[in-house]
Design a protein around this motif. Structure first.
Motif, PDB file in Angstrom:
ATOM      1  N   ALA A  68       0.835  -1.202   0.000  1.00 48.47           N
ATOM      2  CA  ALA A  68       0.000   0.000   0.000  1.00 48.47           C
ATOM      3  C   ALA A  68       0.871   1.253   0.000  1.00 48.47           C
ATOM      4  O   ALA A  68       1.973   1.269   0.567  1.00 48.47           O
ATOM      5  CB  ALA A  68      -0.919   0.006   1.223  1.00 48.47           C
ATOM      6  N   LEU A  69       0.388   2.288  -0.656  1.00 51.30           N
ATOM      7  CA  LEU A  69       1.098   3.557  -0.661  1.00 51.30           C
ATOM      8  C   LEU A  69       1.032   4.210   0.715  1.00 51.30           C
ATOM      9  O   LEU A  69       0.045   4.032   1.448  1.00 51.30           O
ATOM     10  CB  LEU A  69       0.487   4.504  -1.698  1.00 51.30           C
ATOM     11  N   PRO A  70       2.057   4.951   1.101  1.00 54.14           N
ATOM     12  CA  PRO A  70       2.003   5.650   2.388  1.00 54.14           C
ATOM     13  C   PRO A  70       0.936   6.732   2.341  1.00 54.14           C
ATOM     14  O   PRO A  70       0.548   7.194   1.267  1.00 54.14           O
ATOM     15  CB  PRO A  70       3.411   6.246   2.514  1.00 54.14           C
ATOM     16  N   PRO A  71       0.435   7.156   3.498  1.00 53.07           N
ATOM     17  CA  PRO A  71      -0.579   8.214   3.513  1.00 53.07           C
ATOM     18  C   PRO A  71      -0.016   9.530   2.995  1.00 53.07           C
ATOM     19  O   PRO A  71       1.198   9.784   3.070  1.00 53.07           O
ATOM     20  CB  PRO A  71      -0.955   8.324   4.999  1.00 53.07           C
ATOM     21  N   SER A  72      -0.887  10.361   2.471  1.00 51.40           N
ATOM     22  CA  SER A  72      -0.461  11.671   1.973  1.00 51.40           C
ATOM     23  C   SER A  72       0.059  12.514   3.129  1.00 51.40           C
ATOM     24  O   SER A  72      -0.461  12.440   4.250  1.00 51.40           O
ATOM     25  CB  SER A  72      -1.631  12.389   1.296  1.00 51.40           C
ATOM     26  N   PRO A  73       1.100  13.319   2.895  1.00 49.68           N
ATOM     27  CA  PRO A  73       1.614  14.177   3.967  1.00 49.68           C
ATOM     28  C   PRO A  73       0.544  15.147   4.455  1.00 49.68           C
ATOM     29  O   PRO A  73      -0.275  15.636   3.676  1.00 49.68           O
ATOM     30  CB  PRO A  73       2.774  14.931   3.297  1.00 49.68           C
ATOM     31  N   ASN A  74       0.579  15.418   5.738  1.00 43.62           N
ATOM     32  CA  ASN A  74      -0.329  16.395   6.333  1.00 43.62           C
ATOM     33  C   ASN A  74       0.451  17.678   6.585  1.00 43.62           C
ATOM     34  O   ASN A  74       0.930  17.941   7.692  1.00 43.62           O
ATOM     35  CB  ASN A  74      -0.920  15.856   7.642  1.00 43.62           C
ATOM     36  N   TYR A  75       0.616  18.468   5.507  1.00 45.83           N
ATOM     37  CA  TYR A  75       1.434  19.666   5.626  1.00 45.83           C
ATOM     38  C   TYR A  75       0.747  20.714   6.494  1.00 45.83           C
ATOM     39  O   TYR A  75      -0.455  20.979   6.338  1.00 45.83           O
ATOM     40  CB  TYR A  75       1.720  20.253   4.246  1.00 45.83           C
ATOM     41  N   ARG A 135       1.334  27.061  -9.130  1.00 41.92           N
ATOM     42  CA  ARG A 135       1.500  25.904  -8.244  1.00 41.92           C
ATOM     43  C   ARG A 135       1.518  26.350  -6.786  1.00 41.92           C
ATOM     44  O   ARG A 135       0.938  25.683  -5.917  1.00 41.92           O
ATOM     45  CB  ARG A 135       2.786  25.155  -8.584  1.00 41.92           C
ATOM     46  N   LEU A 136       2.183  27.469  -6.501  1.00 39.97           N
ATOM     47  CA  LEU A 136       2.238  27.984  -5.139  1.00 39.97           C
ATOM     48  C   LEU A 136       0.842  28.371  -4.651  1.00 39.97           C
ATOM     49  O   LEU A 136       0.433  28.007  -3.540  1.00 39.97           O
ATOM     50  CB  LEU A 136       3.176  29.185  -5.073  1.00 39.97           C
ATOM     51  N   ALA A 137       0.091  29.107  -5.466  1.00 39.85           N
ATOM     52  CA  ALA A 137      -1.253  29.526  -5.074  1.00 39.85           C
ATOM     53  C   ALA A 137      -2.159  28.321  -4.864  1.00 39.85           C
ATOM     54  O   ALA A 137      -2.922  28.262  -3.882  1.00 39.85           O
ATOM     55  CB  ALA A 137      -1.834  30.456  -6.129  1.00 39.85           C
ATOM     56  N   LEU A 188      -3.991  27.229  -1.286  1.00 39.92           N
ATOM     57  CA  LEU A 188      -5.448  27.119  -1.155  1.00 39.92           C
ATOM     58  C   LEU A 188      -5.882  25.690  -0.825  1.00 39.92           C
ATOM     59  O   LEU A 188      -6.973  25.488  -0.283  1.00 39.92           O
ATOM     60  CB  LEU A 188      -6.126  27.605  -2.442  1.00 39.92           C
ATOM     61  N   ARG A 189      -5.057  24.708  -1.130  1.00 38.58           N
ATOM     62  CA  ARG A 189      -5.394  23.324  -0.786  1.00 38.58           C
ATOM     63  C   ARG A 189      -4.943  22.928   0.603  1.00 38.58           C
ATOM     64  O   ARG A 189      -5.472  21.969   1.187  1.00 38.58           O
ATOM     65  CB  ARG A 189      -4.763  22.362  -1.807  1.00 38.58           C
ATOM     66  N   LEU A 228      -5.656  34.556   3.362  1.00 40.25           N
ATOM     67  CA  LEU A 228      -5.120  33.401   4.062  1.00 40.25           C
ATOM     68  C   LEU A 228      -5.275  33.618   5.569  1.00 40.25           C
ATOM     69  O   LEU A 228      -4.885  34.653   6.105  1.00 40.25           O
ATOM     70  CB  LEU A 228      -3.643  33.206   3.705  1.00 40.25           C
ATOM     71  N   THR A 229      -5.874  32.623   6.251  1.00 37.45           N
ATOM     72  CA  THR A 229      -6.177  32.763   7.678  1.00 37.45           C
ATOM     73  C   THR A 229      -5.629  31.560   8.450  1.00 37.45           C
ATOM     74  O   THR A 229      -6.155  30.472   8.321  1.00 37.45           O
ATOM     75  CB  THR A 229      -7.698  32.869   7.887  1.00 37.45           C
ATOM     76  N   PRO A 230      -4.587  31.759   9.259  1.00 34.67           N
ATOM     77  CA  PRO A 230      -3.862  33.010   9.469  1.00 34.67           C
ATOM     78  C   PRO A 230      -2.915  33.280   8.303  1.00 34.67           C
ATOM     79  O   PRO A 230      -2.687  32.394   7.477  1.00 34.67           O
ATOM     80  CB  PRO A 230      -3.076  32.738  10.758  1.00 34.67           C
ATOM     81  N   PRO A 231      -2.353  34.490   8.234  1.00 35.25           N
ATOM     82  CA  PRO A 231      -1.370  34.777   7.185  1.00 35.25           C
ATOM     83  C   PRO A 231      -0.159  33.845   7.283  1.00 35.25           C
ATOM     84  O   PRO A 231       0.179  33.345   8.363  1.00 35.25           O
ATOM     85  CB  PRO A 231      -0.968  36.234   7.463  1.00 35.25           C
TER      86      PRO A 231
END
Length: 230
Positions: A3-10, A171-173, A177-178, A216-219
């Motif tokens: 199984a693939l590892p879980p997605s990072p929780n950034y 990509r940064l924006a 937002l994600r 963005l909240t918080p900045p």
């Protein structure tokens, strides 16, 4: 099948702008925590201020060094499809060019659009200032934004802003937002009118929207390190 590892929780996003050791170009670095570890997600080339032509109130054109603010700032406002409202100090010659063999005002430079001076997206560098019990967000006119002038990102400088390739800015924006909370404010209604004179002709430029704003909240903290602008 494994199984693939879980997605990072950034989380706990932050950024810096610095001149990489042994390199000639400044770079934007975006960091995030994944669990207990902080990791650098991207290292992208960017620009800092340099010598630029500027129009004085009397009309004379001079060369001035346009510096980039240093120190801690925050990204609070993320603006999609931004229009560039050229300040009065922008020489009229910078706003006029040849198109299809004819001199005309550079509408694409003002935008909105991928060829605008701000590209497809921009992030405002705000300086939080505490006065009494309130925090005010001071805007010194510096942004991180996209650009279609790809060669100049590697070989040139800016009026103080930190330019990215358009696809990097997008990509940064998208990443912000994600992976970060935000509030949608919508269209920025602000009129802009300018008369441009060049080669005996006059053009009139008008816009009534500066872009579409997310807060963005918080900045997100961003630190522009001093050696990046020396």
């Amino acid at each position: 099948m494994q199984a693939l590892p879980p997605s990072p929780n950034y989380r706990d996003l932050r950024a810096t702008i610095d001149r990489a050791a042994g390199e000639e170009r400044s770079e934007l670095v975006v960091y995030a925590h994944d669990g207990a570890a902080e990791v650098a997600l991207v290292r992208w080339p960017t620009t800092v201020g340099g010598w630029k032509a500027e129009k004085l109130p009397g009309g004379a054109i001079v060369r001035k060094h346009k510096t980039s603010d240093t120190g801690p700032r925050v990204w609070r406002d993320l603006v999609v499809a931004p229009a560039w409202y050229a300040p009065p100090s922008t020489p009229d010659a910078d706003l006029v060019g040849l198109r299809d063999g004819r001199w005309t005002v550079k509408e694409d430079l003002i935008g909105p659009g991928y060829r605008s001076a701000y590209g497809l997206v921009m992030l405002v560098h705000h300086q939080p200032v505490l006065l009494g019990a309130r925090t005010f967000m001071v805007d010194h006119g510096i942004r991180t934004h996209g650009s279609v002038s790809y060669r100049s990102i590697l070989t040139g400088d800016s009026h103080g802003c930190h330019r990215l390739y358009n696809h990097h800015a997008l990509r940064l924006a998208t990443f912000l937002l994600r992976n970060h909370a935000y509030v949608v404010h919508g269209a920025i209604h602000e009129s802009y009118d300018r008369r441009v004179r060049r080669r005996g002709r006059v053009w009139y430029v008008h816009r009534d929207e500066r872009g579409f704003r997310y807060e963005l909240t918080p900045p997100v903290p961003i630190d522009v390190l001093r050696r990046a602008v020396e």
